[in-house]
Design a protein around this motif. Sequence first.
Motif, PDB file in Angstrom:
ATOM      1  N   VAL A  39       0.835  -1.214   0.000  1.00  0.00           N
ATOM      2  CA  VAL A  39       0.000   0.000   0.000  1.00  0.00           C
ATOM      3  C   VAL A  39       0.866   1.258   0.000  1.00  0.00           C
ATOM      4  N   MET A  45       9.106  -8.174  -4.817  1.00  0.00           N
ATOM      5  CA  MET A  45       9.460  -9.601  -4.886  1.00  0.00           C
ATOM      6  C   MET A  45       8.237 -10.498  -5.087  1.00  0.00           C
ATOM      7  N   PRO A  57      -7.795  -8.640   5.780  1.00  0.00           N
ATOM      8  CA  PRO A  57      -9.031  -9.018   5.094  1.00  0.00           C
ATOM      9  C   PRO A  57      -9.845  -7.808   4.650  1.00  0.00           C
ATOM     10  N   ALA A  97       4.231  -9.178  10.708  1.00  0.00           N
ATOM     11  CA  ALA A  97       2.843  -8.858  10.341  1.00  0.00           C
ATOM     12  C   ALA A  97       2.458  -7.449  10.770  1.00  0.00           C
TER      13      ALA A  97
HETATM   14  C1  LIG Z   1      -2.426 -11.234   8.870  1.00  0.00           C
HETATM   15  C2  LIG Z   1      -2.557  -9.738   8.775  1.00  0.00           C
HETATM   16  C3  LIG Z   1      -3.783  -9.115   9.025  1.00  0.00           C
HETATM   17  C4  LIG Z   1      -3.900  -7.740   8.926  1.00  0.00           C
HETATM   18  N1  LIG Z   1      -5.120  -7.148   9.156  1.00  0.00           N
HETATM   19  C5  LIG Z   1      -5.256  -5.815   8.977  1.00  0.00           C
HETATM   20  C6  LIG Z   1      -6.526  -5.177   9.084  1.00  0.00           C
HETATM   21  O1  LIG Z   1      -7.539  -5.823   9.350  1.00  0.00           O
HETATM   22  N2  LIG Z   1      -6.597  -3.828   8.884  1.00  0.00           N
HETATM   23  C7  LIG Z   1      -5.483  -3.088   8.599  1.00  0.00           C
HETATM   24  O2  LIG Z   1      -5.603  -1.873   8.417  1.00  0.00           O
HETATM   25  N3  LIG Z   1      -4.278  -3.646   8.478  1.00  0.00           N
HETATM   26  C8  LIG Z   1      -4.135  -4.994   8.670  1.00  0.00           C
HETATM   27  N4  LIG Z   1      -2.920  -5.571   8.528  1.00  0.00           N
HETATM   28  C9  LIG Z   1      -1.738  -4.713   8.336  1.00  0.00           C
HETATM   29  C10 LIG Z   1      -1.645  -4.228   6.884  1.00  0.00           C
HETATM   30  O3  LIG Z   1      -1.674  -5.357   6.040  1.00  0.00           O
HETATM   31  C11 LIG Z   1      -0.337  -3.472   6.729  1.00  0.00           C
HETATM   32  O4  LIG Z   1      -0.296  -2.406   7.649  1.00  0.00           O
HETATM   33  C12 LIG Z   1      -0.162  -2.862   5.326  1.00  0.00           C
HETATM   34  O5  LIG Z   1      -0.572  -3.749   4.315  1.00  0.00           O
HETATM   35  C13 LIG Z   1       1.304  -2.496   5.175  1.00  0.00           C
HETATM   36  O6  LIG Z   1       1.568  -1.964   3.901  1.00  0.00           O
HETATM   37  P1  LIG Z   1       3.059  -1.506   3.547  1.00  0.00           P
HETATM   38  O7  LIG Z   1       3.048  -1.017   2.166  1.00  0.00           O
HETATM   39  O8  LIG Z   1       3.552  -0.597   4.625  1.00  0.00           O
HETATM   40  O9  LIG Z   1       3.974  -2.811   3.708  1.00  0.00           O
HETATM   41  P2  LIG Z   1       3.942  -4.200   2.917  1.00  0.00           P
HETATM   42  O10 LIG Z   1       2.565  -4.581   2.588  1.00  0.00           O
HETATM   43  O11 LIG Z   1       4.759  -5.134   3.735  1.00  0.00           O
HETATM   44  O12 LIG Z   1       4.693  -3.869   1.548  1.00  0.00           O
HETATM   45  C14 LIG Z   1       6.080  -3.922   1.391  1.00  0.00           C
HETATM   46  C15 LIG Z   1       6.364  -4.672   0.111  1.00  0.00           C
HETATM   47  O13 LIG Z   1       7.755  -4.606  -0.155  1.00  0.00           O
HETATM   48  C16 LIG Z   1       8.156  -5.825  -0.736  1.00  0.00           C
HETATM   49  N5  LIG Z   1       9.609  -5.912  -0.512  1.00  0.00           N
HETATM   50  C17 LIG Z   1      10.276  -5.742   0.665  1.00  0.00           C
HETATM   51  N6  LIG Z   1      11.590  -5.816   0.476  1.00  0.00           N
HETATM   52  C18 LIG Z   1      11.775  -6.027  -0.848  1.00  0.00           C
HETATM   53  C19 LIG Z   1      12.935  -6.180  -1.659  1.00  0.00           C
HETATM   54  N7  LIG Z   1      14.158  -6.124  -1.130  1.00  0.00           N
HETATM   55  N8  LIG Z   1      12.766  -6.383  -2.984  1.00  0.00           N
HETATM   56  C20 LIG Z   1      11.521  -6.436  -3.533  1.00  0.00           C
HETATM   57  N9  LIG Z   1      10.387  -6.289  -2.808  1.00  0.00           N
HETATM   58  C21 LIG Z   1      10.525  -6.078  -1.490  1.00  0.00           C
HETATM   59  C22 LIG Z   1       7.341  -6.872   0.013  1.00  0.00           C
HETATM   60  O14 LIG Z   1       7.234  -8.063  -0.739  1.00  0.00           O
HETATM   61  C23 LIG Z   1       6.015  -6.152   0.180  1.00  0.00           C
HETATM   62  O15 LIG Z   1       5.127  -6.456  -0.860  1.00  0.00           O
HETATM   63  C24 LIG Z   1      -2.783  -6.957   8.605  1.00  0.00           C
HETATM   64  C25 LIG Z   1      -1.537  -7.585   8.339  1.00  0.00           C
HETATM   65  C26 LIG Z   1      -1.428  -8.953   8.415  1.00  0.00           C
HETATM   66  C27 LIG Z   1      -0.117  -9.607   8.103  1.00  0.00           C
END
Ligand SMILES: Cc1cc2nc3c(=O)[nH]c(=O)nc-3n(C[C@H](O)[C@H](O)[C@H](O)COP(=O)(O)OP(=O)(O)OC[C@H]3O[C@@H](n4cnc5c(N)ncnc54)[C@H](O)[C@@H]3O)c2cc1C
Length: 429
Positions: A21, A44, A70, A357
């Motif tokens: 996101v 990745m 979800p 997570a």
């Molecule tokens: C089981 C679970 C349930 C959840 N439930 C909720 C909920 O109900 N409501 C809510 O608001 N939030 C929830 N969350 C939290 C929410 O999913 C996260 O806060 C949000 O998706 C984080 O987004 P982000 O972009 O910060 O990180 P991420 O989604 O972790 O994105 C980082 C991306 O970088 C990629 N990446 C990292 N390093 C590298 C690299 N070296 N090379 C290439 N790619 C790389 C990873 O593959 C990943 O896709 C939940 C999380 C989990 C795990």
Amino acid sequence: MGMVNRSIETRASLAVVGAGVAGCAVVAGLRQQGWLGSLSLWEMGRGPGGRSSARRSRQDPDLHINHGAPCFNLDSAALELAPPRLLKPLLAGGWIEPWCGVMASLGVDGSLHPPLDSPLGRGQLFQGRGGMDQLCGGLLALGDQLGPPIERHFGTLVRHLSVTPAGRWRLQDAGGQLLDEVDWLVLSSTLLAHPRALLVLGWQVIPLLEVARQLQDPQLDHALATIGSIRSVARSALLLVSGADAARHWQQLPFRLLEFDPPAQQRFGLSRLSIQPLEDGRCVVVAHSSTVVAEEHLGVYGSRSAIALQLGAGGAGEREQQLIAWLSEALQQALADHLEPGLIGAADRQLMRWGAAFPLQPGLPDALQLCAGSRIAFCGDAMAGPGFGRVEGAWRSGEALAASLLPHLQGRAPTPVPRAAPSGQNPQG
Ligand SMILES: Cc1cc2nc3c(=O)[nH]c(=O)nc-3n(C[C@H](O)[C@H](O)[C@H](O)COP(=O)(O)OP(=O)(O)OC[C@H]3O[C@@H](n4cnc5c(N)ncnc54)[C@H](O)[C@@H]3O)c2cc1C
């Protein structure tokens, strides 16, 4: 004046690591603000979404499993903030929709109660339409509508970082092959800057730490020390796919999202359950473990996870099957009063492990999120600020970073403190 700005604008280049996101919000946010420079996105996983993704199958196009978040909530009113700027276009484009299911909680004796006051349930709830990955898919599609196409590179792990004497960032894969060379770098995940990379991926050094030693930028050093101290909690997730007959039983339960209260988490080893009906009559059920159970099984990945595929590790074989059986039994016990026996065992079952997570407070403060002297910036749900540790925080951090990066990318920001010339290149470079 406009001409001059445009030429600077289109000359600068930016690479974003991570298409979750936050990474998708930063690229869409930059395009929304009119920045037309070269943008590349490295991920990745097999598609966008990260922890807000959906597991899909080429053989079964109707199937999508929200195996991380979800749904998501925007707590803007309570936070006294305007909603994210990209919310309206995403709703209008049909990429996301309100989530209207019933929430409940489970007590230690297996009884059902009204929902807990949880940070994940406050405010307005939404979901990706047809899968949570549509949130990120929509952000990227909006970005594409507003400027030159965003270069997407899925299934590519960025393994090495280095900086040229001219201060440009070089990204390389595990084999040392050059992926990209850019003026600015955004890390939307802490992976390349955190000690967990050593543990999870078996690397000898933390990639960004190695580069920072050469750059001698106190702000970046401070940011890295803070990122390195961010702890997070893990989750193992049991993913069930039930055929249409069994799906009816799941859908008759009086909730779509069930949160286990703390004593119930301790007793059953589970923290949440989400019921996700599919359009073709089948039903996906995802049960998240408690933190304790996930920490005890950190080495059991789930053979279909992106990280297992990147590592060439086929999951943990027998241990994976044992954990699936254990989580299934725990779920059966927790729902003993509400569900017919045998439904869980009969479903198609998979495992997903989220090593990090949810990050734990306090996260990376505002002042360290953009290190102009080194032309690197950070975003993601581990950034301190509203929505921390949730989709909302990731989204807001991406939009906020887009706004603060813009003057730098357009050459309108004050000249950064010159940095020390790197003494050498990455040996792979
Ligand atoms: C089981 C679970 C349930 C959840 N439930 C909720 C909920 O109900 N409501 C809510 O608001 N939030 C929830 N969350 C939290 C929410 O999913 C996260 O806060 C949000 O998706 C984080 O987004 P982000 O972009 O910060 O990180 P991420 O989604 O972790 O994105 C980082 C991306 O970088 C990629 N990446 C990292 N390093 C590298 C690299 N070296 N090379 C290439 N790619 C790389 C990873 O593959 C990943 O896709 C939940 C999380 C989990 C795990």
